[in-house]
Design an enzyme around this catalytic site. Structure first.
Site, short mmCIF file in Angstrom:
data_model
loop_
_atom_site.label_atom_id
_atom_site.label_comp_id
_atom_site.label_asym_id
_atom_site.label_seq_id
_atom_site.Cartn_x
_atom_site.Cartn_y
_atom_site.Cartn_z
N ARG A 1 0.31 -5.00 3.47
CA ARG A 1 -0.72 -5.49 4.21
C ARG A 1 -0.94 -6.99 3.76
NH1 ARG A 1 -5.77 -1.39 3.33
NH2 ARG A 1 -5.71 -2.21 1.09
N ASP B 1 -16.69 -0.15 -1.00
CA ASP B 1 -15.28 -0.70 -1.53
C ASP B 1 -14.53 -1.03 -0.33
OD1 ASP B 1 -15.50 2.11 -1.78
OD2 ASP B 1 -13.60 2.25 -1.53
N ASN B 2 -14.85 -0.81 0.87
CA ASN B 2 -14.07 -0.72 2.05
C ASN B 2 -14.75 -1.98 2.72
OD1 ASN B 2 -12.26 1.13 1.49
ND2 ASN B 2 -13.28 2.50 2.49
N LYS C 1 0.93 -1.04 0.06
CA LYS C 1 0.12 0.08 -0.06
C LYS C 1 0.93 1.35 -0.09
CE LYS C 1 -3.75 2.53 2.47
NZ LYS C 1 -4.84 2.17 3.52
N ASP D 1 -1.87 10.27 -6.16
CA ASP D 1 -0.32 10.15 -6.53
C ASP D 1 0.08 8.61 -6.25
OD1 ASP D 1 -0.32 9.78 -3.73
OD2 ASP D 1 0.84 11.75 -3.43
#
Length: 479
Positions: A166, A242-243, A103, A115
């Site tokens: 992760r 999406d989480n 990540k 970015d």
């Protein structure tokens, strides 16, 4: 290393390499997470550091970023995807394969206006909370390491870059299914569902409708997960679809928080102006998110009625889980009809006095069933002492009604009511030191939070009420 996700058709991801970071340096490693995948933290050398930051990839890795979509703050956001995450692949463990994801590893086709980087500040919070939640017994992704770099990253100010490794069996989300549903692509929707069932829920193949069974199982896991969040006062902050993990794990640590001065309407995310993801709303939003997943799966399930039946388990599972957890937190071995009023009045009292959530339940374990003689540490959390005395008197009567033994009850309560949680100010202290290249507080916090239920006399200050300056701390989606 393998990469099962890379066996899906290429429309599910983009193959790409991480973007190197200059002059990487080690910030932190979770020894527990490292052991999970057979890594000796002491053996990490410069070559291994390059892998953990993405400057080099393992020989058999197949780096990729996945595409998905989702609802953000209740609004359909369209295509999202891994905007700064790159999946290296999965490694075998005794409990099944674990995926490793970088990540903050650089731009991807899904970065949108971002970015592709993560900053040191948010990376520290993710590692500490991932490991703290695991120690609390709450399903979660894990965090292996943080590697930093002095490369500047623009947020509200100029910050330094970092990469978190992760870990999870999979990073497939509710939004992964929504992506194909909203594209009217039933073929790829089915491919994804079959992949998830065959790899993570193979027992569901025995069901006459495995897709409905998948929805029901994910709904159950989600309900139980959020019940556990509520029981420890954890607030996710960004419960977008999406989480939400398809495995019912806590996923994506952004502007999270643990409840301190109790307020059911507390919003831990400064970006959440409407309070959609407040503490009190989390159970309802969990249900709403399951509805979003259900809508995506209707074409496979084939029946709105069967889909609804799968969703209908949520409230019963959540209610039963919360009831079990609260009875355990109060040291009650039996369930009685009058308990609901006792619990409701307890939360009303906490709300009116803004008592510290974690300290209240921890100190409650020391209450004596026969006498209020030792109540002072608990009583001192309340402004309205007579209100506390009245409720405590009812609680004592309830304990005596089931012949509760003080010593045994305190042991049982201390095993479910943590003394140590990742308060925002503790993370802030660790971050401030780390920004001056002092990473010792991260290591110390990892050690303290690894034993959240234990008495740690040498670390008593980590369980104290937050200092006055902590009241002004805010966290947002900026990371």
């Amino acid at each position: 290393m393998d990469n099962s996700f890379a066996t899906l058709p290429p429309e599910f991801y983009t193959r790409l390499m991480p973007t190197p970071l200059p002059a990487p340096y080690p910030v932190a490693i979770s020894a527990n997470a490292a052991r999970l995948i057979g890594i000796d933290p002491a053996a990490i050398d410069a070559d291994a550091l390059d892998v953990l930051v993405g400057n080099r990839v393992p020989e058999r890795a197949k780096p990729l970023s996945a595409v998905y979509s989702g609802h953000q703050f209740g609004v359909w956001a369209g295509q999202l995807g891994d905007g700064r995450a790159i999946l290296l692949g999965d490694v075998p463990t005794a409990n099944g394969p674990i995926e490793l994801q970088l990540k903050g590893a650089g731009l991807t086709p899904y970065s949108r206006m971002g970015d592709g980087r993560a900053v040191l500040r948010s990376s520290i919070r993710e590692l500490l909370c991932s490991e703290a939640m695991h120690a609390l017994g709450i399903p979660t992704t894990r965090a292996l390491s943080i590697v930093g770099s002095d490369q500047g990253i623009v947020r509200e100010t100029i910050e330094t870059a970092a990469v978190v490794v992760r870990m999870a069996p999979t990073f497939v989300r509710f939004g992964s299914f929504e992506h194909w549903f909203y594209r009217n692509d039933e073929a790829r929707l089915r491919i994804l569902a079959d992949y998830v069932i065959d790899r993570f829920y193979p027992e569901l193949r025995e069901d006459e409708n495995p897709y409905a069974a998948l929805l029901e199982e994910v709904t159950r896991r989600t309900a139980r997960l959020i019940a556990q969040w509520q029981a420890v006062g954890f607030m996710h902050g960004v419960m977008n679809t999406d989480n939400m993990s398809i495995l019912g794990q806590t996923l994506d640590y952004g502007p999270f928080g643990f409840m301190e001065a109790f307020d059911a309407q507390h919003i831990c995310n400064h970006t959440d102006q409407g309070g959609r993801y407040s503490y009190a709303m989390q159970p309802q939003i969990g249900h709403w998110n399951c509805y979003a997943l259900a809508q995506a799966l209707v074409p496979l399930i084939g029946s709105v009625e069967r889909t609804q039946a799968a969703l209908d388990v949520y409230q019963g599972v959540f209610g039963a889980a919360v009831d079990d957890l609260l009875h355990a937190k109060l040291g009650l071995n039996e369930k009685r009809e009058a308990d609901r009023a006792l619990l409701d009045d307890m939360f009303s009292m906490l709300q009116a006095n803004h008592a510290d959530f974690t300290l209240f339940f921890r100190r409650l374990g020391g209450l004596q069933a026969a006498s209020p003689a030792g109540d002072e540490p608990l009583r001192d959390l309340f402004i309205d002492r007579p209100a506390f005395d009245a409720w405590a008197g009812r609680y004592r009567e309830r304990l005596r009604a089931e012949n509760s033994a003080d010593a045994a009850r305190q042991v049982a309560m201390n095993a479910v009511n943590p003394k140590y949680v990742l308060r925002n100010y503790l993370a802030k202290v660790a971050i401030d030191k780390a920004q001056h290249k002092d990473f010792s507080e991260i290591e110390r916090l990892l050690a303290v939070l690894d034993r959240p239920f234990d008495e740690q006399p040498e670390n008593e200050n980590y369980a104290a009420l937050p200092p006055d300056w902590a009241a002004g701390l805010e966290v947002s989606c900026s990371s």
